[in-house]
Motif scaffolding. Structure first.
Motif, PDB file in Angstrom:
ATOM      1  N   PHE B  61       0.823  -1.221   0.000  1.00 24.45           N
ATOM      2  CA  PHE B  61       0.000   0.000   0.000  1.00 24.45           C
ATOM      3  C   PHE B  61       0.854   1.267   0.000  1.00 24.45           C
ATOM      4  CE2 PHE B  61      -3.735  -1.782   2.758  1.00 24.45           C
ATOM      5  CZ  PHE B  61      -4.006  -2.702   1.757  1.00 24.45           C
ATOM      6  N   CYS B  62       2.015   1.205   0.640  1.00 24.46           N
ATOM      7  CA  CYS B  62       2.691   2.472   0.918  1.00 24.46           C
ATOM      8  C   CYS B  62       4.154   2.419   0.527  1.00 24.46           C
ATOM      9  CB  CYS B  62       2.538   2.837   2.390  1.00 24.46           C
ATOM     10  SG  CYS B  62       3.359   1.741   3.514  1.00 24.46           S
ATOM     11  N   ASP B  63       4.625   3.528  -0.028  1.00 27.16           N
ATOM     12  CA  ASP B  63       6.030   3.609  -0.403  1.00 27.16           C
ATOM     13  C   ASP B  63       6.863   3.904   0.843  1.00 27.16           C
ATOM     14  OD1 ASP B  63       6.809   6.782  -0.552  1.00 27.16           O
ATOM     15  OD2 ASP B  63       4.680   6.375  -0.857  1.00 27.16           O
ATOM     16  N   PRO B  64       8.165   3.590   0.812  1.00 28.46           N
ATOM     17  CA  PRO B  64       9.023   3.747   1.996  1.00 28.46           C
ATOM     18  C   PRO B  64       9.049   5.175   2.537  1.00 28.46           C
ATOM     19  CG  PRO B  64      10.165   2.482   0.299  1.00 28.46           C
ATOM     20  CD  PRO B  64       8.893   2.959  -0.319  1.00 28.46           C
ATOM     21  N   ARG B  65       9.038   6.178   1.649  1.00 31.33           N
ATOM     22  CA  ARG B  65       9.119   7.567   2.101  1.00 31.33           C
ATOM     23  C   ARG B  65       7.895   7.954   2.941  1.00 31.33           C
ATOM     24  NH1 ARG B  65      12.308  11.592  -1.071  1.00 31.33           N
ATOM     25  NH2 ARG B  65      12.099  13.507   0.120  1.00 31.33           N
ATOM     26  N   THR B  66       6.716   7.545   2.471  1.00 26.99           N
ATOM     27  CA  THR B  66       5.485   7.843   3.204  1.00 26.99           C
ATOM     28  C   THR B  66       5.467   7.082   4.535  1.00 26.99           C
ATOM     29  OG1 THR B  66       4.438   8.058   1.048  1.00 26.99           O
ATOM     30  CG2 THR B  66       2.982   7.995   2.944  1.00 26.99           C
ATOM     31  N   LEU B  67       5.945   5.845   4.517  1.00 30.95           N
ATOM     32  CA  LEU B  67       6.012   5.066   5.760  1.00 30.95           C
ATOM     33  C   LEU B  67       6.951   5.732   6.766  1.00 30.95           C
ATOM     34  CD1 LEU B  67       5.263   2.484   7.318  1.00 30.95           C
ATOM     35  CD2 LEU B  67       7.244   1.376   6.241  1.00 30.95           C
ATOM     36  N   GLY B  68       8.055   6.271   6.283  1.00 33.24           N
ATOM     37  CA  GLY B  68       8.983   6.990   7.163  1.00 33.24           C
ATOM     38  C   GLY B  68       8.311   8.196   7.799  1.00 33.24           C
ATOM     39  N   ARG B  69       7.545   8.935   6.976  1.00 35.70           N
ATOM     40  CA  ARG B  69       6.836  10.099   7.538  1.00 35.70           C
ATOM     41  C   ARG B  69       5.834   9.667   8.596  1.00 35.70           C
ATOM     42  NH1 ARG B  69       6.701  12.542   2.325  1.00 35.70           N
ATOM     43  NH2 ARG B  69       4.594  11.752   1.990  1.00 35.70           N
ATOM     44  N   LYS B  70       5.009   8.650   8.248  1.00 39.22           N
ATOM     45  CA  LYS B  70       3.957   8.231   9.187  1.00 39.22           C
ATOM     46  C   LYS B  70       4.547   7.686  10.495  1.00 39.22           C
ATOM     47  CE  LYS B  70      -0.197   5.462   9.861  1.00 39.22           C
ATOM     48  NZ  LYS B  70      -1.319   4.721   9.250  1.00 39.22           N
ATOM     49  N   SER B  71       5.652   6.950  10.404  1.00 37.57           N
ATOM     50  CA  SER B  71       6.247   6.350  11.610  1.00 37.57           C
ATOM     51  C   SER B  71       6.629   7.425  12.620  1.00 37.57           C
ATOM     52  CB  SER B  71       7.485   5.527  11.246  1.00 37.57           C
ATOM     53  OG  SER B  71       7.137   4.498  10.352  1.00 37.57           O
ATOM     54  N   LEU B  72       7.049   8.578  12.124  1.00 39.73           N
ATOM     55  CA  LEU B  72       7.332   9.680  13.043  1.00 39.73           C
ATOM     56  C   LEU B  72       6.039  10.415  13.416  1.00 39.73           C
ATOM     57  CD1 LEU B  72       9.439  11.269  14.613  1.00 39.73           C
ATOM     58  CD2 LEU B  72       9.717  12.747  12.619  1.00 39.73           C
ATOM     59  N   SER B  73       5.153  10.607  12.433  1.00 36.96           N
ATOM     60  CA  SER B  73       3.926  11.394  12.664  1.00 36.96           C
ATOM     61  C   SER B  73       3.090  10.859  13.816  1.00 36.96           C
ATOM     62  CB  SER B  73       3.062  11.406  11.397  1.00 36.96           C
ATOM     63  OG  SER B  73       3.734  12.059  10.348  1.00 36.96           O
ATOM     64  N   VAL B  74       2.949   9.535  13.905  1.00 42.23           N
ATOM     65  CA  VAL B  74       2.075   8.982  14.944  1.00 42.23           C
ATOM     66  C   VAL B  74       2.630   9.279  16.334  1.00 42.23           C
ATOM     67  CG1 VAL B  74       1.202   7.192  13.389  1.00 42.23           C
ATOM     68  CG2 VAL B  74       3.105   6.635  14.911  1.00 42.23           C
ATOM     69  N   ASN B  75       3.954   9.369  16.433  1.00 43.77           N
ATOM     70  CA  ASN B  75       4.564   9.735  17.710  1.00 43.77           C
ATOM     71  C   ASN B  75       4.461  11.235  17.979  1.00 43.77           C
ATOM     72  OD1 ASN B  75       6.055   7.348  19.118  1.00 43.77           O
ATOM     73  ND2 ASN B  75       6.336   7.019  16.935  1.00 43.77           N
ATOM     74  N   LEU B  76       4.651  12.041  16.940  1.00 42.00           N
ATOM     75  CA  LEU B  76       4.510  13.495  17.116  1.00 42.00           C
ATOM     76  C   LEU B  76       3.078  13.842  17.501  1.00 42.00           C
ATOM     77  CD1 LEU B  76       6.658  14.886  14.147  1.00 42.00           C
ATOM     78  CD2 LEU B  76       7.335  14.439  16.529  1.00 42.00           C
ATOM     79  N   SER B  77       2.116  13.050  17.000  1.00 39.90           N
ATOM     80  CA  SER B  77       0.719  13.274  17.342  1.00 39.90           C
ATOM     81  C   SER B  77       0.482  13.074  18.843  1.00 39.90           C
ATOM     82  CB  SER B  77      -0.165  12.334  16.515  1.00 39.90           C
ATOM     83  OG  SER B  77      -1.524  12.532  16.830  1.00 39.90           O
ATOM     84  N   ASP B  78       1.155  12.086  19.428  1.00 38.64           N
ATOM     85  CA  ASP B  78       1.047  11.882  20.886  1.00 38.64           C
ATOM     86  C   ASP B  78       1.622  13.078  21.647  1.00 38.64           C
ATOM     87  OD1 ASP B  78      -0.262   9.389  21.236  1.00 38.64           O
ATOM     88  OD2 ASP B  78       1.568   8.324  20.696  1.00 38.64           O
ATOM     89  N   LEU B  79       2.724  13.628  21.159  1.00 41.15           N
ATOM     90  CA  LEU B  79       3.285  14.827  21.810  1.00 41.15           C
ATOM     91  C   LEU B  79       2.330  16.004  21.657  1.00 41.15           C
ATOM     92  CD1 LEU B  79       7.072  14.732  20.813  1.00 41.15           C
ATOM     93  CD2 LEU B  79       5.999  13.921  22.929  1.00 41.15           C
ATOM     94  N   ALA B  80       1.747  16.150  20.438  1.00 40.72           N
ATOM     95  CA  ALA B  80       0.793  17.242  20.185  1.00 40.72           C
ATOM     96  C   ALA B  80      -0.370  17.165  21.165  1.00 40.72           C
ATOM     97  CB  ALA B  80       0.281  17.166  18.743  1.00 40.72           C
ATOM     98  N   ALA B  81      -0.826  15.935  21.445  1.00 43.31           N
ATOM     99  CA  ALA B  81      -1.970  15.742  22.338  1.00 43.31           C
ATOM    100  C   ALA B  81      -1.654  16.139  23.786  1.00 43.31           C
ATOM    101  CB  ALA B  81      -2.436  14.292  22.283  1.00 43.31           C
TER     102      ALA B  81
END
Lengths: 326, 326
Positions: B61-81
């Motif tokens: 489903f996903c290319d490596p670059r997008t997976l790299g972004r999401k892997s960080l994003s889900v953690n940054l989202s926890d910090l944002a919360a």
């Protein structure tokens, strides 16, 4: 009882119930992130290690409690190698849905007993389902005054090279486990290493070491990291390598190969000015820990291995590389 | 080129070469642990998430670059919360030895571009071989003044319940991906979520929210966490749920089921005193971010769902549980 019956949030509550409060934890398990208070004047040392079933551990070799202890120990060993006092840790764990709850109870009991022994508090993490084996990720945080932190760089020509404990045991233990052994000194050195936390902190606070690393990939490879980052070479006298009787009995014709290349001993390898040898001996003796001088830092760019009698020695294998071909 | 040719230490050097220095990083990638300097007066917020191939992502489903972004994003989202500013992160990654080096190059490019966008510096981690699929573990650290940190507890009866953006998109996107779609708005909401870092920090620093969480497990489940930890209930008006046109076109007969139970939108769900609604609207408008009031905190102990017309609604599914049976 299976994990699937307890559910993800039931599992988190069960873990949380066994974690004591700590004054530096403003907010622990159960929110989006943990909130930690730093000690003024100290820097945070942080390290993370993954342990995968089938790569780092074999559940037919080790019980859950011992695995829990080791999963934390390997991270505490990294903090020890910086001279840091452990403070907090996070645990990520991926579990097959059908794993018995007893696995996780045993694992957590081992991890939390090791945490208590070394003063670290569990503050958060992640639990998820795995479609493969068990996967573990631990992130450990420690503290130390910035001027006392021990790096891999800093070794100087003329420094003595020291190592705590004995080396090669964990690799010899893995060989024994793979041949069917399930107990004994060598197996226990592989399955349940002791991170040298007190020694790492004591050496840092005495200001005696110029560089330090823990022996996770093997003496030769880990000393290579110190040499590379310090811009120095080294001469190792193999007759001075600290080898246990059990290792000597198990290692076969060449006692040096596995002691040089075998990882996972989690001893401390460090460099000191020659004038401070006696002081280092006293520090380690005070902790009941053996320490050996095994060689000297040189101005060169290679690691010279000297066999008993003074002849050069060539290591058959350097050390562990996760993506390497052997 | 395969990873096996580069080796573990070659891979680490390759990653390190792309990471810029930061004044708060006393010691970054390449030692036993990283050394980080905390900002005086701030607490450290820390969170960790694992992402496993076949559980959290599908490489078809996903290319490596997008997976790299999401892997960080889900953690940054926890910090944002928590209302925290991202500062540092660690990456653990287990890779099959035969994976092409291009995978890791793309993955790191995506992760580091997301890190730069949100002000986070890679400081360490772990690389190892996997005998199964790709396994990723990210630990992210942020900072905020302790009195501004937004917890899940703190919601009070009478508070308004707000959510940023639109909900249900990521779950609808996953359904589309599983049916063969590879692009479009919904797929991109699933594969490449935007953590609401600026909004989380702005809401915290304005002191307007009483409790906050990110929508990772679904609105109903995540609101349930706020209710449980705040000791309150809630009434949600389903007609006020912010739904995208694309979601409405894809969701079938019941537009609420997936919007309530679908996870991974990574929007912020938070509670505010009613008197501060206009201020919250201005803060979000200033960031170009939609915000909707979707209900009210009650003194009860359940979440009441009200369908358009005022009739009660029963959600067919609560939300995501990693070890649950559906």
């Amino acid at each position: 009882m299976k994990l699937a019956e307890l559910g993800e949030f039931g599992l988190i509550d069960r873990i949380k119930a066994n974690v004591a409060a700590s004054p530096s934890v403003l907010l622990g398990i159960g929110d989006d992130a943990a909130a930690l208070v730093s000690t003024p004047g100290q820097v945070t040392l942080i390290t993370s290690d993954m342990l995968l079933e089938g790569v780092h551990f074999d559940l037919s070799f080790c019980d859950p409690r011992t695995l829990g202890r080791k999963s934390l120990s390997v991270n505490l060993s990294d903090l020890a190698a910086m001279g840091a006092r452990p403070r907090h840790f996070l645990l990520g764990v991926a579990l097959p849905r059908e794993i018995p709850l007893e696995f996780m109870d045993g694992f957590m009991a081992g991890m939390l007993e090791q945490a208590e022994r070394f003063g670290a508090t569990l503050v958060g993490g992640d639990t998820c389902a795995s479609k493969g084996g068990v996967a573990i990720s631990v992130t450990a945080l420690g503290e130390q005054r910035p001027e006392l932190v021990l790096k891999r760089s800093g070794a100087r020509p003329g420094d003595l090279i020291c190592v705590t404990g004995t080396v090669g045991d964990a690799a010899a233990g893995l060989n024994e486990l793979m041949r069917g052994a399930r107990e004994g000194f060598l197996a226990s050195r592989q399955l349940d290493p002791t991170p040298r936390v007190e020694a790492g902190v004591a050496l840092a606070e005495a200001g005696v070491a110029s560089a330090m690393i823990d022996v996770s990939d093997g003496v030769l490879q880990d000393l290579g990291h110190i040499c590379e980052l310090s811009g120095v070479g080294a001469r190792l006298e193999l007759s001075r390598l600290p080898l246990s009787d059990e290792y000597r009995a198990a290692c076969g014709a060449d006692p040096y190969a596995l002691a040089l290349s075998g990882g996972e001993d989690y001893e401390l390898l460090f460099c000191i000015p020659a004038a401070r040898e006696a002081e280092v001996g006293r520090i380690c003796a005070g902790l009941g820990l053996r320490v050996s001088v095994i060689g000297e830092v040189t101005g060169g760019s290679t690691i010279e291995l000297v066999a008993p009698g003074g002849t050069p020695y060539t290591a058959p294998r350097r050390g562990f590389d996760h993506f390497g071909s052997d």
